[in-house]
Design a protein around this motif. Structure first.
Motif, PDB file in Angstrom:
ATOM      1  N   TYR A 112     -41.707  24.000 -78.565  1.00  0.00           N
ATOM      2  CA  TYR A 112     -41.147  25.341 -78.381  1.00  0.00           C
ATOM      3  C   TYR A 112     -42.090  26.374 -79.005  1.00  0.00           C
ATOM      4  CZ  TYR A 112     -37.697  29.144 -78.637  1.00  0.00           C
ATOM      5  OH  TYR A 112     -37.038  30.345 -78.522  1.00  0.00           O
ATOM      6  N   VAL A 113     -42.533  27.312 -78.205  1.00  0.00           N
ATOM      7  CA  VAL A 113     -43.617  28.220 -78.594  1.00  0.00           C
ATOM      8  C   VAL A 113     -43.288  29.028 -79.836  1.00  0.00           C
ATOM      9  CG1 VAL A 113     -44.960  30.234 -77.879  1.00  0.00           C
ATOM     10  CG2 VAL A 113     -44.529  28.382 -76.251  1.00  0.00           C
ATOM     11  N   TRP A 114     -42.106  29.594 -79.886  1.00  0.00           N
ATOM     12  CA  TRP A 114     -41.770  30.470 -81.012  1.00  0.00           C
ATOM     13  C   TRP A 114     -41.709  29.710 -82.332  1.00  0.00           C
ATOM     14  CZ3 TRP A 114     -42.449  35.399 -80.500  1.00  0.00           C
ATOM     15  CH2 TRP A 114     -42.289  36.001 -79.251  1.00  0.00           C
ATOM     16  N   LEU A 115     -41.234  28.459 -82.295  1.00  0.00           N
ATOM     17  CA  LEU A 115     -41.224  27.650 -83.516  1.00  0.00           C
ATOM     18  C   LEU A 115     -42.644  27.356 -83.976  1.00  0.00           C
ATOM     19  CD1 LEU A 115     -39.574  26.021 -85.625  1.00  0.00           C
ATOM     20  CD2 LEU A 115     -39.857  24.038 -84.118  1.00  0.00           C
ATOM     21  N   GLY A 116     -43.509  27.005 -83.026  1.00  0.00           N
ATOM     22  CA  GLY A 116     -44.895  26.733 -83.384  1.00  0.00           C
ATOM     23  C   GLY A 116     -45.577  27.941 -83.983  1.00  0.00           C
ATOM     24  N   LEU A 117     -45.295  29.111 -83.419  1.00  0.00           N
ATOM     25  CA  LEU A 117     -45.882  30.342 -83.949  1.00  0.00           C
ATOM     26  C   LEU A 117     -45.349  30.639 -85.345  1.00  0.00           C
ATOM     27  CD1 LEU A 117     -47.669  32.793 -83.513  1.00  0.00           C
ATOM     28  CD2 LEU A 117     -45.776  33.905 -82.318  1.00  0.00           C
ATOM     29  N   ARG A 118     -44.055  30.461 -85.540  1.00  0.00           N
ATOM     30  CA  ARG A 118     -43.482  30.712 -86.869  1.00  0.00           C
ATOM     31  C   ARG A 118     -44.071  29.769 -87.915  1.00  0.00           C
ATOM     32  NH1 ARG A 118     -37.159  30.071 -88.587  1.00  0.00           N
ATOM     33  NH2 ARG A 118     -37.726  27.869 -88.444  1.00  0.00           N
ATOM     34  N   PRO A 167     -35.642  34.531 -82.347  1.00  0.00           N
ATOM     35  CA  PRO A 167     -35.519  33.663 -81.170  1.00  0.00           C
ATOM     36  C   PRO A 167     -35.468  32.178 -81.533  1.00  0.00           C
ATOM     37  CG  PRO A 167     -37.718  34.627 -81.283  1.00  0.00           C
ATOM     38  CD  PRO A 167     -36.870  35.349 -82.285  1.00  0.00           C
ATOM     39  N   VAL A 168     -36.131  31.798 -82.620  1.00  0.00           N
ATOM     40  CA  VAL A 168     -36.096  30.394 -83.045  1.00  0.00           C
ATOM     41  C   VAL A 168     -34.675  29.984 -83.411  1.00  0.00           C
ATOM     42  CG1 VAL A 168     -36.885  28.747 -84.799  1.00  0.00           C
ATOM     43  CG2 VAL A 168     -38.494  30.398 -83.826  1.00  0.00           C
ATOM     44  N   GLU A 169     -34.009  30.814 -84.211  1.00  0.00           N
ATOM     45  CA  GLU A 169     -32.664  30.471 -84.670  1.00  0.00           C
ATOM     46  C   GLU A 169     -31.638  30.576 -83.552  1.00  0.00           C
ATOM     47  OE1 GLU A 169     -32.028  29.115 -87.474  1.00  0.00           O
ATOM     48  OE2 GLU A 169     -34.075  29.354 -88.247  1.00  0.00           O
ATOM     49  N   PHE A 170     -31.735  31.617 -82.734  1.00  0.00           N
ATOM     50  CA  PHE A 170     -30.781  31.751 -81.629  1.00  0.00           C
ATOM     51  C   PHE A 170     -30.939  30.611 -80.617  1.00  0.00           C
ATOM     52  CE2 PHE A 170     -30.369  36.148 -83.130  1.00  0.00           C
ATOM     53  CZ  PHE A 170     -28.998  36.339 -82.993  1.00  0.00           C
ATOM     54  N   ASN A 171     -32.175  30.206 -80.367  1.00  0.00           N
ATOM     55  CA  ASN A 171     -32.407  29.115 -79.436  1.00  0.00           C
ATOM     56  C   ASN A 171     -31.856  27.800 -79.977  1.00  0.00           C
ATOM     57  OD1 ASN A 171     -34.520  26.730 -78.625  1.00  0.00           O
ATOM     58  ND2 ASN A 171     -34.175  28.118 -76.901  1.00  0.00           N
ATOM     59  N   ALA A 172     -32.042  27.559 -81.279  1.00  0.00           N
ATOM     60  CA  ALA A 172     -31.528  26.325 -81.884  1.00  0.00           C
ATOM     61  C   ALA A 172     -30.007  26.288 -81.801  1.00  0.00           C
ATOM     62  CB  ALA A 172     -31.991  26.220 -83.333  1.00  0.00           C
ATOM     63  N   SER A 173     -29.358  27.427 -82.034  1.00  0.00           N
ATOM     64  CA  SER A 173     -27.896  27.472 -81.925  1.00  0.00           C
ATOM     65  C   SER A 173     -27.451  27.266 -80.486  1.00  0.00           C
ATOM     66  CB  SER A 173     -27.371  28.809 -82.457  1.00  0.00           C
ATOM     67  OG  SER A 173     -27.500  28.882 -83.858  1.00  0.00           O
ATOM     68  N   GLY A 174     -28.177  27.857 -79.543  1.00  0.00           N
ATOM     69  CA  GLY A 174     -27.838  27.663 -78.139  1.00  0.00           C
ATOM     70  C   GLY A 174     -27.938  26.202 -77.730  1.00  0.00           C
ATOM     71  N   ARG A 175     -29.003  25.546 -78.173  1.00  0.00           N
ATOM     72  CA  ARG A 175     -29.156  24.114 -77.888  1.00  0.00           C
ATOM     73  C   ARG A 175     -28.013  23.315 -78.511  1.00  0.00           C
ATOM     74  NH1 ARG A 175     -34.787  22.544 -76.671  1.00  0.00           N
ATOM     75  NH2 ARG A 175     -36.113  24.411 -76.661  1.00  0.00           N
ATOM     76  N   ALA A 176     -27.669  23.671 -79.749  1.00  0.00           N
ATOM     77  CA  ALA A 176     -26.615  22.949 -80.463  1.00  0.00           C
ATOM     78  C   ALA A 176     -25.283  23.057 -79.739  1.00  0.00           C
ATOM     79  CB  ALA A 176     -26.494  23.496 -81.887  1.00  0.00           C
ATOM     80  N   LEU A 177     -24.905  24.263 -79.374  1.00  0.00           N
ATOM     81  CA  LEU A 177     -23.609  24.466 -78.731  1.00  0.00           C
ATOM     82  C   LEU A 177     -23.562  23.796 -77.356  1.00  0.00           C
ATOM     83  CD1 LEU A 177     -23.042  28.187 -79.735  1.00  0.00           C
ATOM     84  CD2 LEU A 177     -21.812  26.186 -80.603  1.00  0.00           C
ATOM     85  N   ALA A 178     -24.673  23.872 -76.625  1.00  0.00           N
ATOM     86  CA  ALA A 178     -24.719  23.224 -75.314  1.00  0.00           C
ATOM     87  C   ALA A 178     -24.557  21.714 -75.438  1.00  0.00           C
ATOM     88  CB  ALA A 178     -26.029  23.568 -74.612  1.00  0.00           C
ATOM     89  N   THR A 179     -25.194  21.127 -76.434  1.00  0.00           N
ATOM     90  CA  THR A 179     -25.106  19.672 -76.614  1.00  0.00           C
ATOM     91  C   THR A 179     -23.738  19.255 -77.112  1.00  0.00           C
ATOM     92  OG1 THR A 179     -27.474  19.584 -77.113  1.00  0.00           O
ATOM     93  CG2 THR A 179     -26.149  17.682 -77.760  1.00  0.00           C
ATOM     94  N   LEU A 180     -23.175  20.026 -78.043  1.00  0.00           N
ATOM     95  CA  LEU A 180     -21.847  19.699 -78.557  1.00  0.00           C
ATOM     96  C   LEU A 180     -20.801  19.734 -77.444  1.00  0.00           C
ATOM     97  CD1 LEU A 180     -21.854  21.671 -81.942  1.00  0.00           C
ATOM     98  CD2 LEU A 180     -21.842  19.180 -81.668  1.00  0.00           C
ATOM     99  N   ALA A 181     -20.933  20.725 -76.556  1.00  0.00           N
ATOM    100  CA  ALA A 181     -19.982  20.833 -75.447  1.00  0.00           C
ATOM    101  C   ALA A 181     -20.294  19.811 -74.350  1.00  0.00           C
ATOM    102  CB  ALA A 181     -20.005  22.241 -74.878  1.00  0.00           C
ATOM    103  N   GLY A 182     -21.554  19.755 -73.929  1.00  0.00           N
ATOM    104  CA  GLY A 182     -21.945  18.861 -72.843  1.00  0.00           C
ATOM    105  C   GLY A 182     -21.800  17.396 -73.198  1.00  0.00           C
ATOM    106  N   GLY A 183     -22.030  17.072 -74.478  1.00  0.00           N
ATOM    107  CA  GLY A 183     -21.919  15.680 -74.905  1.00  0.00           C
ATOM    108  C   GLY A 183     -20.512  15.272 -75.267  1.00  0.00           C
TER     109      GLY A 183
END
Length: 227
Positions: A112-118, A167-183
């Protein structure tokens, strides 16, 4: 000395109030949903390990760490470190936070580009944030414009770090919520609780960014007032 400057409070005071409010929101959301046991009965550590396996990541460890809300992902050691309340807890809050930290591990694994940059600018920003104010005020006292400008430049890098963090933190939360719901980990009111915890945590990063921007504006105002 700048803490007693009315100009400082004019710039930074509102940002400080925002930071205090954001912190209170995090504490309130965490305390509320740390008392709500998830129906699946999984601990934060178990959720983290399952999500890592589902993502095909087998080189990241999940370990407990002392403290409260000290959860983080260490990309250098490839370790998801969860505070004991999250690691051992079977609550909605624990699962939401654990999933968020796994989100960072997935960001790392997928480039993920933004994480690498950070991560790339962390050493520079740590160095810069420590020296920025001393150099700036030393430059003001000694009337050395190069030191003043260097202090501003170094602090600007710290501001850049805070901006990139969003964007790093918002993206991580988005991934988390999607996985918690989808899984199927959490459903209904449980998902609303996890979302409330992660949204409250996101506010602290917004507040930190606002604080950094206002401090930078204060430095620029001081330089302009001297001129």
């Amino acid at each position: 000395m700048f803490y007693f400057d009315p100009l400082y409070m004019l710039f930074v005071g509102p940002a400080l109030l925002l930071a205090l409010w954001a912190q209170s929101k995090v504490s309130s959301a965490y305390e509320t949903y740390a008392r709500v046991r998830a129906a699946n009965g999984l601990t934060g550590a178990e959720v983290a390990r399952q999500m890592l396996r589902q993502a095909g990541i087998d080189d990241v460890r999940v370990e407990p760490i002392g403290g409260r809300l000290t959860d983080h992902y260490d990309p250098r050691s490839k370790v998801v470190r969860l505070s004991e309340g999250v690691f051992y807890g079977s609550t909605v809050a624990a699962q939401g936070i654990a999933a968020h930290e796994v989100g960072h591990a997935i960001q790392h694994a997928t480039g993920y580009v933004w994480l690498g940059l950070r991560n790339a600018i962390i050493p520079v920003t740590q160095f810069g944030s420590q020296l920025a104010f001393p150099l700036f005020f030393l430059g003001l006292i000694m009337q050395l414009d190069p030191l003043v400008n260097l202090g501003i430049l170094l602090f600007s890098l710290a501001v850049l770090f805070q901006v990139i963090t969003l964007p790093v933190e918002f993206n991580a939360s988005g991934r988390a919520l999607a996985t918690l719901a989808g899984g199927g980990y959490l459903r209904g009111e449980e998902m609303r609780g996890a979302r409330a915890v992660l949204q409250a945590a996101a506010l602290t990063y917004v507040a930190a960014m606002v604080m950094a921007v206002m401090q930078l504006l204060y430095l620029l105002a001081l330089r302009g007032r001297r001129d």
